[in-house]
Enzyme design. Structure first.
Site, short mmCIF file in Angstrom:
data_model
loop_
_atom_site.label_atom_id
_atom_site.label_comp_id
_atom_site.label_asym_id
_atom_site.label_seq_id
_atom_site.Cartn_x
_atom_site.Cartn_y
_atom_site.Cartn_z
N GLU A 166 -19.51 -5.42 10.08
CA GLU A 166 -20.79 -4.56 10.38
C GLU A 166 -21.27 -5.18 11.57
OE1 GLU A 166 -18.99 -3.17 7.59
OE2 GLU A 166 -18.14 -1.60 8.09
N ARG A 170 -25.19 -1.72 7.29
CA ARG A 170 -25.01 -2.99 6.80
C ARG A 170 -26.31 -4.17 7.40
NH1 ARG A 170 -23.19 -3.51 1.69
NH2 ARG A 170 -21.59 -3.46 1.63
N LYS A 218 0.61 -1.24 -0.13
CA LYS A 218 -0.45 -0.11 -0.45
C LYS A 218 0.61 1.64 0.47
CE LYS A 218 -3.83 2.07 2.01
NZ LYS A 218 -5.27 1.58 3.24
C1 LIG Z 1 -19.48 -1.33 4.59
C2 LIG Z 1 -17.71 -1.55 4.77
N1 LIG Z 1 -17.28 -0.38 5.72
C3 LIG Z 1 -15.93 0.54 6.29
C4 LIG Z 1 -15.78 0.75 4.51
C5 LIG Z 1 -14.74 1.72 4.87
N2 LIG Z 1 -12.41 1.21 4.33
C6 LIG Z 1 -13.43 1.87 3.05
S1 LIG Z 1 -11.54 1.30 2.60
C7 LIG Z 1 -11.06 0.48 3.99
C8 LIG Z 1 -10.43 -0.52 3.90
C9 LIG Z 1 -10.20 -1.84 2.30
O1 LIG Z 1 -8.74 -2.55 2.98
P1 LIG Z 1 -8.68 -3.27 2.16
O2 LIG Z 1 -9.98 -3.75 1.11
O3 LIG Z 1 -7.22 -3.62 1.90
O4 LIG Z 1 -7.70 -2.15 0.44
P2 LIG Z 1 -6.75 -0.91 0.21
O5 LIG Z 1 -6.81 -0.11 0.72
O6 LIG Z 1 -5.75 -1.74 1.29
O7 LIG Z 1 -6.36 -1.09 -0.87
C10 LIG Z 1 -12.23 0.38 4.95
C11 LIG Z 1 -12.33 0.08 6.79
C12 LIG Z 1 -16.31 0.30 3.74
N3 LIG Z 1 -15.67 1.26 2.28
N4 LIG Z 1 -16.86 0.06 3.45
#
Ligand SMILES: Cc1ncc(C[n+]2csc(CCOP(=O)(O)OP(=O)(O)O)c2C)c(N)n1
Ligand SMILES: CC(=O)[C@@H](O)[C@H](O)COP(=O)(O)O
Ligand SMILES: [Mg+2]
Length: 634
Positions: A371, A399, A283
């Site tokens: 969630e 959710r 990342k």
């Molecule tokens: C249902 C939901 N909960 C929380 C989020 C907030 N959120 C957006 S990106 C993220 C992290 C995602 O991690 P990953 O899938 O590993 O993607 P990366 O940013 O590491 O590329 C979170 C917690 C969301 N978008 N949707």
């Protein structure tokens, strides 16, 4: 070499690019990403990490026919750049400009408008199934899902279902060891163990050498793939969890090597049945500060432009946000009451909960992007005698709708919901505005639903909520907090606060637009219109004792809320009036009509919705004038 990115009008233009050109393209994409975050806040580190994967995918598949879904969608910027949106890229996340998430209105390459994590495997499976039934089984369906999103319950529901699928399904696990914060939980540990797989650590080099001898197309690929898989299965045991679910597991492989990615993608293209390709990325890759601190650079404040990319001032500055008030209030009740616990679903950073994680150790729970589980888990804790506070953004808590109903409200358990980002979240847009929480909370018996009028009231409400023996919900927006100077009346269950009495009309505000409502009332006073101002505080139970007489006496009433009108506070008021047999035809509700609000600047959006002082005052003036007109006719 001449710049390549500006020449790409569609992914087809990548066809003629050689390896060096594809590598150059990756450099150019990162430059554009850097330039963007030098002008505004946007998702950054996640996008830097998927540049090579995105190029390799578009170079290998034809997504006018094949299907591609980026889970969550915050890492979709490189995809936008290679699918014909380079020229508009500088409009990203501004009003009328490109959305920061996939958007089918922008491009045929964006299949779903998404922003919530965890749905990609299910939707891609649906596409594959639809294509199969429609006789298009030669189409490939690809979901790219991050290691943070992967533990979502929905993903496992989809994996459970994948075996029965007839179509071609490729799940790419983009493993960068990060959610927004470092990823947590058993699935994260499992991915860590997979990374220790000799296939990735040492044997990988041998595989790469062997792969280099394999032509990209044709039968040898298939033969090699079969051998490779047998090797993995027999000797290395990587991904057995998936294999036992009937999903071919391949990897992990280096996600920053375009040629290697292409070879694997070509191979898995020939694979029948569901396949999971485990891709390891970094990342923030390509910009050292982001790679070193991907939490900060997930969505950094505007970077100061410097030669290599940009440099962000590490101070946040400005006044305190409602989020900070909530955090401090929660910390306070946790210090006073050892039975209070706090939960976040992977949003420790956005909710500013990191200090609580450090201070409260075993009373702090980061459940990951789960969630539904979080709410049911909190219900269990409450049943065991604890006082859990579930701190989740309004939009993500959707959710858990059914867990709020079944596990919490139906059992009448004292779970506190602190719903951050309730209202307009601005640049994120329709996937993230927190518009529906008043409705989805007040729907359920036993639930107490409230919103503070200002910052200090938020603090008081948190403390009030943990003292109540029922489920409670408190909403507050993503903005800097205000305090309204007045003789404060303490929070009392179901009691509103009257800030001013007037005879020409009334404004009843639910939530933090109270400061704007107060300004509006002051503007109206200058015009000689004397208006009552009420801080409603509770949408449930609604203070009918205070509000209904005001409804009866006032020539007009305006309700103000930063939420969907349908099911919101104003609607609750209309229902209450109706039940009491009181005429409410003079009530005008201000809020969000039956539409999805697009992305843009918060102040601008609120002004358009007439939720700022000028808008509220204007509506009151019109209603006052209409009332005068009618009175003069009688
Ligand atoms: C249902 C939901 N909960 C929380 C989020 C907030 N959120 C957006 S990106 C993220 C992290 C995602 O991690 P990953 O899938 O590993 O993607 P990366 O940013 O590491 O590329 C979170 C917690 C969301 N978008 N949707
Ligand atoms: C992609 C996603 O869902 C989050 O990154 C979201 O954009 C965070 O919003 P805040 O910036 O308001 O925390
Ligand atoms: Mg990740």
């Amino acid at each position: 070499m001449a710049e390549l990115l500006p020449t790409i009008k569609s992914p087809e233009d990548l066809t003629g690019f050689n390896a060096a050109q594809l590598d150059q393209l990756a450099v150019e994409i990162r430059e554009v990403l850097c330039n963007l975050v030098a002008t505004r806040t946007a998702h950054f580190a996640s996008n830097l990490g998927v540049v090579e994967l995105c190029i390799a995918l578009h170079r290998t598949f034809d997504f006018t026919q094949d299907r591609l879904i980026w889970d969550t969608g915050h890492q979709v910027y490189p995809h936008k750049l290679v699918t014909g949106r380079y020229d508009q890229f500088n409009t990203m996340r501004t009003k009328g400009g490109l959305m920061g998430y996939p958007n089918p209105h922008e491009s045929e390459y964006d299949l779903f408008m998404t922003g919530h994590a965890g749905a990609s495997v299910s939707t891609v499976m649906g596409l594959a199934s639809g294509d199969f039934l429609n006789g298009n089984s030669d189409r490939h369906s690809v979901a790219v899902i991050g290691d943070g999103a992967f533990p979502s319950g929905m993903v496992f529901e989809a994996l459970n279902n994948a075996k029965v699928l007839n179509g071609n399904l490729l799940i790419i696990l983009n493993d960068n060891k990060m959610s927004i914060c470092p990823r947590v939980g058993g699935v994260a540990d499992y991915f860590d163990r997979l990374r220790m797989n000799p296939f990735y650590t040492g044997f990988k080099n041998e595989v790469v050498k062997a792969l280099n001898m394999v032509p990209v197309f044709g039968d040898p690929t298939e033969r090699f793939l079969a051998q490779l898989k047998e090797g993995v299965k027999a000797g290395l045991h990587g991904g057995m969890l998936f294999e036992e679910l009937g999903i071919n597991y391949i990897g992990p492989i280096d996600g920053h090597n375009i040629q290697l990615l292409r070879k694997y993608l070509e191979m898995v293209k020939t694979q029948k049945g569901p396949t999971l390709l485990h891709v390891v990325t970094e990342k923030g890759h390509g910009y050292d500060p982001a790679a070193e601190d991907p939490v900060y650079y997930h969505t950094p404040p505007v970077l100061r432009k410097s030669e290599d990319c940009g440099e962000a001032p590490k101070t946040s500055g400005g006044s305190k946000a409602y989020t900070n008030y909530a955090r401090d209030a929660i910390a306070d009740v946790m210090r006073k009451n050892q039975s209070v616990t706090i939960m976040t679903a992977a949003m420790c950073q956005g909710t500013k909960m990191e200090p609580l994680r450090d201070e409260f150790g075993d009373r702090f729970f980061d459940t990951g992007i789960c969630e539904s589980h979080t709410v049911a888990f909190a219900a269990g804790q409450a049943k065991a005698g604890l006082r859990p506070i579930v701190n989740i953004y309004s939009t993500f808590l959707q959710r858990s709708f059914d867990q709020v109903f079944q596990e919490v409200a139906l059992q009448d358990l004292p779970v506190v919901f602190t719903m951050d980002r309730a209202g307009i979240t601005a640049a994120d847009g329709p996937t993230h505005h927190g518009m529906y929480d008043i409705g989805y909370m007040r729907l359920f018996p036993n639930m107490i639903v409230m919103a503070p009028g200002d910052a200090d009231e938020l603090t008081e409400m948190v403390s009030f909520a943990v003292s109540v023996d029922h489920p409670t919900a408190i909403r507050y927006p993503k903005t800097n907090a205000e305090n309204i100077a007045r003789d404060r009346q303490p929070i009392e269950l179901g009691k509103a606060e009257v800030l001013k009495r007037g005879s020409d009309g009334a404004v009843i505000c639910y939530g933090t637009q109270l400061a704007e409502a107060k300004k509006a009332v002051e503007l109206l006073a200058k015009d000689g219109i004397d208006v009552t101002l009420v801080n409603a505080r509770f949408a449930k139970p609604i203070d009918s004792e205070t509000i209904l007489p005001i409804l009866k006496e006032s020539p007009f009433v305006v309700t103000v809320e930063e939420a969907a009108l349908m099911t919101g506070f104003g609607s609750a008021l209309l229902e209450t009036a109706n039940e009491a047999g009181i005429d409410a035809s003079h009530v005008k509700r201000l809020g969000i009509a039956d539409l999805f609000v697009q992305h843009g600047d918060r102040a601008e959006i609120l002004a358009e919705l007439q939720l700022d002082s000028l808008g509220i005052a204007q509506v009151c003036r019109e209603l006052a004038a209409a009332h005068d007109e009618i009175s003069s006719q009688h």
